[in-house]
Structure formats: structure tokens, C-alpha cells
Design a protein around this motif. Sequence first.
Motif, short mmCIF file in Angstrom:
data_model
loop_
_atom_site.label_atom_id
_atom_site.label_comp_id
_atom_site.label_asym_id
_atom_site.label_seq_id
_atom_site.Cartn_x
_atom_site.Cartn_y
_atom_site.Cartn_z
N LEU A 157 0.60 -1.19 0.10
CA LEU A 157 -0.53 -0.13 0.22
C LEU A 157 0.79 0.82 0.01
N GLU A 158 0.60 2.24 -0.59
CA GLU A 158 1.34 3.50 -0.63
C GLU A 158 0.14 5.02 -0.51
N GLY A 159 0.94 5.57 0.17
CA GLY A 159 0.15 6.50 1.03
C GLY A 159 -1.28 5.96 2.17
N TRP A 160 -1.48 4.57 2.60
CA TRP A 160 -2.31 4.52 3.40
C TRP A 160 -1.79 5.11 4.98
N HIS A 161 -3.71 5.60 4.76
CA HIS A 161 -3.76 6.17 6.27
C HIS A 161 -4.88 5.37 7.64
N ASP A 162 -5.57 5.06 6.51
CA ASP A 162 -6.48 4.17 8.15
C ASP A 162 -5.84 2.73 8.73
#
Lengths: 156, 184, 312, 154
Positions: free
Chosen positions: A119-124
Motif C-alpha cells: 500500500l502506498e500513502g495508506w493512513h487508515d
Amino acid sequence: MKALELIGKGEEMHGRAYIKSDKEEASSIIKKLKENGFDHFVMLSCVDWIDNNEFELVYHLWSYEHKEHVMVSIILPRDNPSMSSMHELFPQIETYEREIHEMYGVDFEGNNRLTPFMLEGWHDMPPMRKDFDSKKFAEDVFDSIPEIKEEEDEGI
Amino acid sequence: MGLFDGDIMKYEDWNKISRIASRKSLWMVHFCTGCGAIELPPVMTSRYDMERFGMGPMATPRQADVLLITGYLTVKTLKRVVNVYEQMQSPKYVISFGSCPINGGMYWDSYNTVKRLDRYLPVDVYVGGCMPRPEGVMNAFLELMKLIDEGKARGWEKYQKYYEQYKRNQKMAFNFEREKDEGA
Amino acid sequence: MVVEKIAVIALYTTIAMFVGILFMGVGRKIVARVHNRVGPPVYQGFIDIAKLLTKKTNISHGWIYDLALLFSMTGIMLTILFLPIGGVKLLSMEGDAFLVLYLLAIPALGFALGAGASGNPNAAIGVMRALVMMLSYELPFVITLIALMIYYDTSSIAQIVEMQHAKWAIMIPPFVLAAAVADMALQGMLMEAPFDIPTAPHEIASGPMAEFGGKHLGALMIYKAGTIVAYTTLFVDLFLGGGVVMHDGSVLAYLANFAVWFILIFLVFTLSLLINTSFPRFRIEQAFKFYWKYEALLAFISLIWVYLMVIS
Amino acid sequence: MSILKPLKAWKHLAKKPHTIRYPAQEHHDMEGKKLPTDKLRGFHSNDLEKCIGCRMCGQICMNDAITYEEIPELEGKKGKNIRPVVDYGRCCFCGLCTDICPTKSLHLTPNFKLVSTDKHDYKFMPTQLVTKNEDYTVELDKVIFDADEYKEKF
């Protein structure tokens, strides 16, 4: 089965040895198995038992010598799960640990490469946890992206 | 540019020659994103042989005219696809394969798959199916050739014209959560 | 007189490029037939180049990148002009065999310059391999050329062609061996398999051409067409008598020689393509070893054989 | 000599190419039958007279591809006056909807070719105008059309 004799506990399950263990004991069991012919690390998987509020980590090992599959299972609590890394025993375990860290949020102490993997840019929340609502997330994120508004065609 | 301003040849005539030539010589960039890539070998090799139409696989995006989106597209792949698309030299065309780029397909509730390709890239031709058979793929190529001949395949001009909108949508997909947090 | 000469030169280079582009299409058709396919129409090369030259956008990587193509194009055109085409001498002179050897290196260097200026790492790898390949095929080729020069006692290609009027070089036993060596060298010059490692599309994304697109790629394809004609003509001139069958200087002889030249370069090119279709790729060090070990050995044998023939 | 063995490939030069010249020529199997066979799972076909609008296909569809459109002209017949609309931007041709269909009015035809420049063309109401075995001979647009078009015909 050979593995069950070696460790002295566990049960046979669908033709495979299934050993229940806990966090502290696990690395010594796997080390003992490795020294006694179970030297092929197949994979590391994780199960989210949301009703019991726990994660189950399963280490799959295979022996070419005994032609036997053994699973070592560890139960972790669902809040702040952590486990010691076993990359000294099997270097390839590092990638599995990375994936499980990303998909389930399990922390592996001693593994220095727990960086974003797929995952790239995952903040959840880690997406493979069962309380993650994938459908709602997809609706929120991807359906909120607007269509391309085109002006009336004047023959570009 | 006196040569093409009407001194020797009208600009429209020049465009027409360009269209006729590019219709018969579509080079595709060999970038396989999803399951549809497996439908390309029968199309490329001796069974259906797309070289009959002057089409062929190219190794780099600079040399290519057609970008094939073969199936589902994850957010991570979309970044690379946009890179490849922007490296291609216009006129350039996009063909989308199968259900997934139309409306999500079987990944409609996935957390990491972009559902509608036309929000991020201008699509010229869609092929239905999951996956389309080689005949369907050939039909798409023939349709694209027809559109080029009629001068209707203008996805690349659309991308230039609505560049800001496409960039905004791409950014929203790339770092979705960060954008949402900042907005709140 | 000068204007006439320039017009003839322009005509010849145009015809050579035209033939080269036609051969690219025919070549694709032949390769397709060996692959059991139908293949593109024979005029596909013209369509491809027309498409590339009418592309709307064009990315340049600086003036070296632009001029390098001109550099290699000039090199290949000069090579064509120094070679007798169907027995017609354009710029021939004494000792032009050495000049042609130097000129053969110019296109490859120009190509390398342009690819280097594009700054793509794949292009850098491809250029390095292309230069190593050039170094490899030059040794056996030069030895065969020396054998020819010793036998015919001249260093002018036009004279070599003239002295083959009675008997083509390939009919003399030692030159059968030399022709086989030169044919493999030709394979390397045309970058066909098994020596296509410099432009291997699956490994280094078509190597030196990785950054070329649009009009630059169109110019590069015209250059490629020129190389096909230049190298096959060189082979035909050296071993097959330059396609000269009639020597009386009439218009009929002129046309017949031209037709025979066309057929011969087509046959040489077809042989090269057929070898291309049926063999896998050598790695660069395998190609180097092949040329410097086996090919050079065969070339030396033919050279010594020729020397013994000449002194006896 | 093993080095000369690859030259066997040259024999194809004398043979007829293996290629199917697609738009001009259809794909046939060895017995001369058209390929793909009737078992290919292509676009749906639905007998609107037989369909009772039970919503079973929509419930079993795991891709959420089936929605329903009301057709007032069908009022008074057996069942409800709704008929399924399939979104081929979602459908994965698994055939669960045809298995569950209680009246067997919904089934998959071997038609699979649909090329369009508009993504909205991929959502339409499958209707049945031909029997299953004749599907081959009929053009795709004759088998299926938009729900709106269907309404106008009534």
C-alpha cells in the motif's frame, strides 16, 4: 508424527501436525523444529478471530526429510499485538512479517524493515482486519472522486 | 511552419495523412496491469496475429501509440500508468479491457483498486467482458482504427484540455487519506 | 557537370533509402511467415515512418541528441556513395576499402552519441554493448577484407568489383570460407540475432532507442534502412561481384546490373533474416568470444590459404 | 548437427499460415463448428414474459451488478413488474444469477463482443428476442438494447 514427538504436545489435524504455543515459547519450538529437519519455512499467515478478540499467527514449516507439514500457532491479543521477529532463523520471514504488519497491524520486534510494502500513502486501519469496512471505504474514497466535467463539444 | 500553413499543403490534409498513417501502424506499449494481459499473447502471436494491421508491442512508452489497460488497476499501478501515459508522444490512445476499468468489476468494493478509469485517464475505447476473448480485443483495435480514421479518437486532446481536472483526480486517488485529513 | 553529379548522388541515396525501407517491410513479412503468421503488408515500413514523422509532439534531449542522428545518417550515406551499386561508381577512388572501414564506424558512433545524450540507463548499457559488438565483428571482417586485397592486389572496392567480372570471389575456394565469416560479421552489423543483444527489447527496453520517439525515431528508422542497403551492398560488392553481369556500358547493361544487384542484396538480407528467426541471442561476451575465437580463426585460415595461392 | 536443428523452422515458409484473419474469417474448430461453443458465458438474455421479477438474481450477485427497472406495461401479469438491468462494468460472468433463477428465464448467451466508446453502453436490460441456439447468427445489438428503447416499444 515426528514433529509431535519432538515437541511433546500438539495434535494431528488433516494429516498435518498442529502445535499450539505462546509468544515466549514459539521461537524455541521453531528453532528445535528447524534443527531436526523442518528446515523449509513455507509461509506465515494471520487469522483475525474477531469474536474472541484475538489474532492467530500460523507458522508453516515443511520437512523434506520426514515429508511432514507442521503448523505452529500463536494467539495474540487484538489490541497492540506484537511478536518477536524470527528473521535470524529464516531470513525470508522478513517479507511475510512486513506484509502481516501492513495488512493486520501486528508489530514484529527486531524486524527493521516494517516499511510500507504494497500500500502506498495508506493512513487508515490495516485493511485485512475484519472490522475494516472495505465497501464503505471504497464508496467514501473512490466514489467521491468527481467525473471530468466536459464543456460543450466545440470540435477540439 | 510555412510548410503546413497552406503554402504547400493544407493543415487538414496533413492531419489526414497523419491519421491514415497512424491508423495502419499502431504500436502498443507492453505494460500489463491485470489479468487481461493473458489475452494478448493469442492476439499478438500466430493465432490472431495483430501485426496484420501493423500493430506490434513496443518496449518503451516513447515509441508507442496505444496504452492498453488490461484489467483491474490498483492505486499503486495507476501511478506508474500515469507516468507511462505522460511519456508517450501524442497522438496517443487508451484502450480499457474488461469490466474492471468501467465500473470496478469484481473489485468494486476493494480498498485499493481504482474503479473508474475515465476519471484518471481519457479512455478512447472500452471492451466488455471479464476478460474479453481475443476476438473482442481485435474488435477493439478495429474500432480504434475506425475512430482514428474518422478523427474521433481525441482522448489525448481531452487530457491536455482538462489537465487540471485529471491531475486533481489522480492526486485524490494517490494519497486519499492525507487529503481527507487536511480537508477536515 | 557538378550539378549532374550531385543530382545523381541524391538520386542514388534516395533509391537506397527507398529500397532499405521496402526491405524492412519485406523482412517483417518473412519473419512473420517463419513464425507461421501472415505478417504486415510489405509497404509497412513506409507507413511506420510516415506515422512517426507526423507525430504531434516530439521530445528532444538537447542539440547533441538532435545532431547525432544527422551524424549517423551522413555516415551511412557516405558509405553508400563509396560503394559501387550495380557496378556504378559514384565517389570511388584508390584505397577506398580503408575509407569504408572507417566510415562503417561513424554511424555506430553517432548512434552511441545520440543514445548517450538521451541519458537513459538502458540506452547507456545498449550503447556499451553496441560498441563492444562493433569491436568484435570488425576483426574477422578486416581479415577477410585483407585476404581479398591480397588476392586482387588492390585496395579499391571498385577495382575488386571490376576484377570479379570473370569469376565472382565466392567461386574461389578460400573465399567461400571468407564469405561465411563475412556473413556472420554482417549479422552483427545489422544487429540481427544471434547478435541482437545491443537492442534486446525484453532485457534493456530496446537499448539505445529507449528514449527515441516521434520524429527522432522516424529518422532512426530511415538510418536503419540505410544500414541494411549499405552493409548488404558491401557484402555483394566484395564477394558476389557487385551484381555486375554485363560490361558493355549500354543502357540495357546498366538496368540488368541494377536488377541483379537488387536481387543479390535481397538474397543476402533474406539469409540474414532467416538466421535471425531461427537462433537465440548470444550474450555479449559469448558474441565477443564467437567472433574473436572461431570467426577470427576461420578468417586467418582463409587469409593464409589466399597468401599461399598468390605466392605459388 | 545440433547447431543446424533450429533451421527446421524455415519449413513454415512453404506452409499456409496458421492465422485466422479475424474480421474476415471466423474461428472454427477441427470439425468445422464455430468457436467459441454455446457453453461460453457471454452477455445475458432474459425472457421478459417469463420473468416474474423476484429479485433473486440481484440478491445472489456478489458484484452488486444487477439492479431493477420498473416496467409499468407489465402490470397485471404474474409476479412484480420489475425486470433486471445488468451492469457489465461489474458483471464477472459467473452465472450465479442464471443458476438461482426460479423460472429459468435468465440465461447466458455465447455473445461476448461489445466494443464502445461510451461506458454507459455497458449498463442495459437484457431481453430475449431469439432462442439460445440461434444466438450466433444474430448481431449483438439485436439481442439486447436499452431499457428505454424497450419501453418505447410497448
